[in-house]
Enzyme design. Structure first.
Site, PDB file in Angstrom:
ATOM      1  N   LYS A  96     -11.470 -42.420 -40.008  1.00  8.79           N
ATOM      2  CA  LYS A  96     -10.545 -43.341 -40.923  1.00  8.79           C
ATOM      3  C   LYS A  96     -10.644 -42.622 -42.392  1.00  8.79           C
ATOM      4  O   LYS A  96     -11.780 -42.050 -42.872  1.00  8.79           O
ATOM      5  CB  LYS A  96     -11.430 -44.740 -41.088  1.00  8.79           C
ATOM      6  CG  LYS A  96     -11.335 -45.313 -39.850  1.00  8.79           C
ATOM      7  CD  LYS A  96     -12.265 -46.847 -40.112  1.00  8.79           C
ATOM      8  CE  LYS A  96     -12.090 -47.513 -38.892  1.00  8.79           C
ATOM      9  NZ  LYS A  96     -10.931 -48.400 -38.793  1.00  8.79           N
ATOM     10  N   ARG A 147     -10.937 -51.966 -28.138  1.00  9.24           N
ATOM     11  CA  ARG A 147     -10.390 -52.442 -26.826  1.00  9.24           C
ATOM     12  C   ARG A 147     -10.989 -51.918 -25.573  1.00  9.24           C
ATOM     13  O   ARG A 147     -10.725 -52.290 -24.681  1.00  9.24           O
ATOM     14  CB  ARG A 147      -9.013 -52.239 -26.823  1.00  9.24           C
ATOM     15  CG  ARG A 147      -8.418 -51.022 -26.982  1.00  9.24           C
ATOM     16  CD  ARG A 147      -6.782 -50.929 -27.565  1.00  9.24           C
ATOM     17  NE  ARG A 147      -6.834 -51.404 -28.941  1.00  9.24           N
ATOM     18  CZ  ARG A 147      -5.849 -51.314 -29.775  1.00  9.24           C
ATOM     19  NH1 ARG A 147      -4.569 -51.233 -29.189  1.00  9.24           N
ATOM     20  NH2 ARG A 147      -5.933 -51.512 -31.043  1.00  9.24           N
TER      21      ARG A 147
END
Length: 462
Positions: free
Chosen positions: A240, A314
């Site tokens: 990120k 996820r």
């Protein structure tokens, strides 16, 4: 008893608080007398929503408080009372005038009184509100304590809340209610068939783990809660940028919220067999980090191509949901700080929820409005499932484009749920970016008050 409350039978003198709509201001001032009317006039107090005015007596001491609820515009005013907890001087108060949902207003006061003081000298004085005898005191205290606990976990930085520490919080909750708990750590995850949890957490010096506990009558309806426990997310090899990493201590917000909801269920003694499942990892970078393009076989047996290592949540939920689904629970709920797309679509305060069960969705929508705990149903749109196609595996865990990111994430998770009668996925933010009356800036509980209301209405107490 929370520090912001006094019990109904307190003998301490309490200053009256008049929470009033703008239309009721004149009548209230008439009842309080000419001095109060004159003071309100000088101060220009008009009972606008969220405004307050301290009323002095003849000796300059605090004699009362006016709190404005504004003009009727269809908006709920109950939660406004959370603002009082931050503006009143220390002392004892009682709610003398209020028309609305009393329990919700008192809950809002408790939520507004939250303070995260782990790293600073705590304040020793509080404005304290006398709990009226007609209020459901236990329910108010139970709700407030659960929300405060969620906020404490989310606000704690990752240097003090790693994978072991979050697991310890799960253990502590389970032990407090006599639940049966199991924890699987590190390479044992592979032997226990949680390959995606292991892959995501393998690069961290703090071992990944999965913690699960069960509580309640084994013969009661099965309710299972799954929470994403990423204690910090660097993004992995798809690292990120710095601005996106600043709040990543909150990436375990799904786990924190699930623990808060579980606490409410157990403390209320709902007639359910509760299971809580928390996969816990740190998404770090090292030589053994999972990579874009890797393919892993999930617990369910589906092979998953890794499209981006920054979509790690996820993956761990996939294994956890597959495990939870094996028991065919009546209700299966997962909560996760999953996608930025959800924030783009609905902002930070309105989490999207996904379910195939229209009746459960309707119950949740009604409960959401009743307890002022917002959420909004988005569709599990089947045509978008094609966005998850992989040329080399059963499924890619992200879509190939920038559209419908929250929906495609929910569709991916849905592939791992088959046996549960009702499944609901909540894509929460778990954070309040700017303070609101009942929500100080920082970690936040989202949807759990509404979900608890649905579960309590369905299953009641033992």
């Amino acid at each position: 008893m929370l520090a912001c409350f006094l019990p109904p039978d307190t003998t301490e003198a309490a200053v009256p608080v008049h929470a009033i709509a703008a239309a009721d201001l004149a009548g209230t001032l008439d009842a309080l007398g000419p001095a109060a009317r004159a003071w309100a006039g000088v101060a220009g107090f008009e009972a606008k929503a969220g405004t307050h005015l301290l009323l002095p007596d003849e000796d300059g001491r605090l004699a009362g408080v006016l709190f404005g609820l504004g003009k009727p515009d269809g908006a709920r005013t109950d939660m406004l009372l959370g603002k009082l907890a931050g503006v009143l001087p220390p002392g004892a108060y009682r709610l003398a005038t209020f028309e609305g949902d009393l329990d919700l207003a008192l809950t809002a006061f408790a939520l507004g009184a939250y303070r995260f003081e782990r790293y600073v000298a705590p304040k020793e004085t509080w404005p304290r509100l006398v709990l009226p005898s007609e209020a459901d005191v236990l329910a108010i205290l139970r709700t407030a304590a659960a929300v405060h606990g969620v906020r404490d976990l989310v606000n704690t930085p990752a240097n003090d809340l790693g994978t072991a520490e979050l697991a310890a919080a799960v253990h502590a909750l389970a032990a407090a209610h006599g639940a049966e708990i199991e924890e699987i750590v590190g390479d044992h995850l592979l032997a226990a068939n949680y390959p995606l949890v292991h892959a995501v957490g393998a690069a961290s010096a703090r071992p990944p783990r999965l913690v699960t506990f069960t509580w309640g009558d084994p013969a009661a309806p099965k309710v299972t809660l799954v929470g994403k426990g990423v204690v910090f997310d660097t993004g992995g090899l798809n690292i990120k940028p710095d601005a996106s990493m600043l709040l990543m201590k909150k990436d375990m917000g799904g786990a924190a919220n699930v623990l808060g909801l579980a606490r409410m269920v157990m403390e209320a003694g709902l007639s359910v067999r509760l299971r809580v499942v928390v996969p816990i990892v740190e998404n770090s970078i090292s030589g053994n980090a999972f990579r874009p393009g890797d393919v892993y076989r999930s617990r369910k047996g589906l092979t998953v191509e890794i499209g981006n290592t920054d979509a790690e949540g996820r993956l761990i939920l996939a294994d956890a949901l597959a495990f939870a689904d094996e028991e065919a629970p009546e209700v299966l709920v997962d909560m996760a700080t999953l996608t930025g797309a959800a924030r783009v679509a609905l902002g930070p305060d309105l989490p999207p929820v996904y379910t195939r069960d229209d009746d459960f969705a309707a119950e949740l929508a009604a409960a959401s409005a009743a307890v002022a705990d917002p959420c909004w149903r988005l569709p599990l749109w089947p045509p978008y499932d094609d966005m998850l196609k992989s040329k080399i595996a059963d499924v890619n865990h992200i879509s190939g484009g920038s559209y419908a990111g929250s929906i495609t994430a929910a569709l991916f998770l849905g592939r791992f749920v088959e046996k549960a009668r009702t499944w609901l996925h909540a894509d929460i933010f778990a954070w309040t970016p700017s303070a609101k009356p009942a929500s100080p800036e920082g970690g936040e509980a989202q949807v759990i008050r509404a979900l608890y209301a649905v579960l309590a209405a369905r299953y009641g107490r033992r």
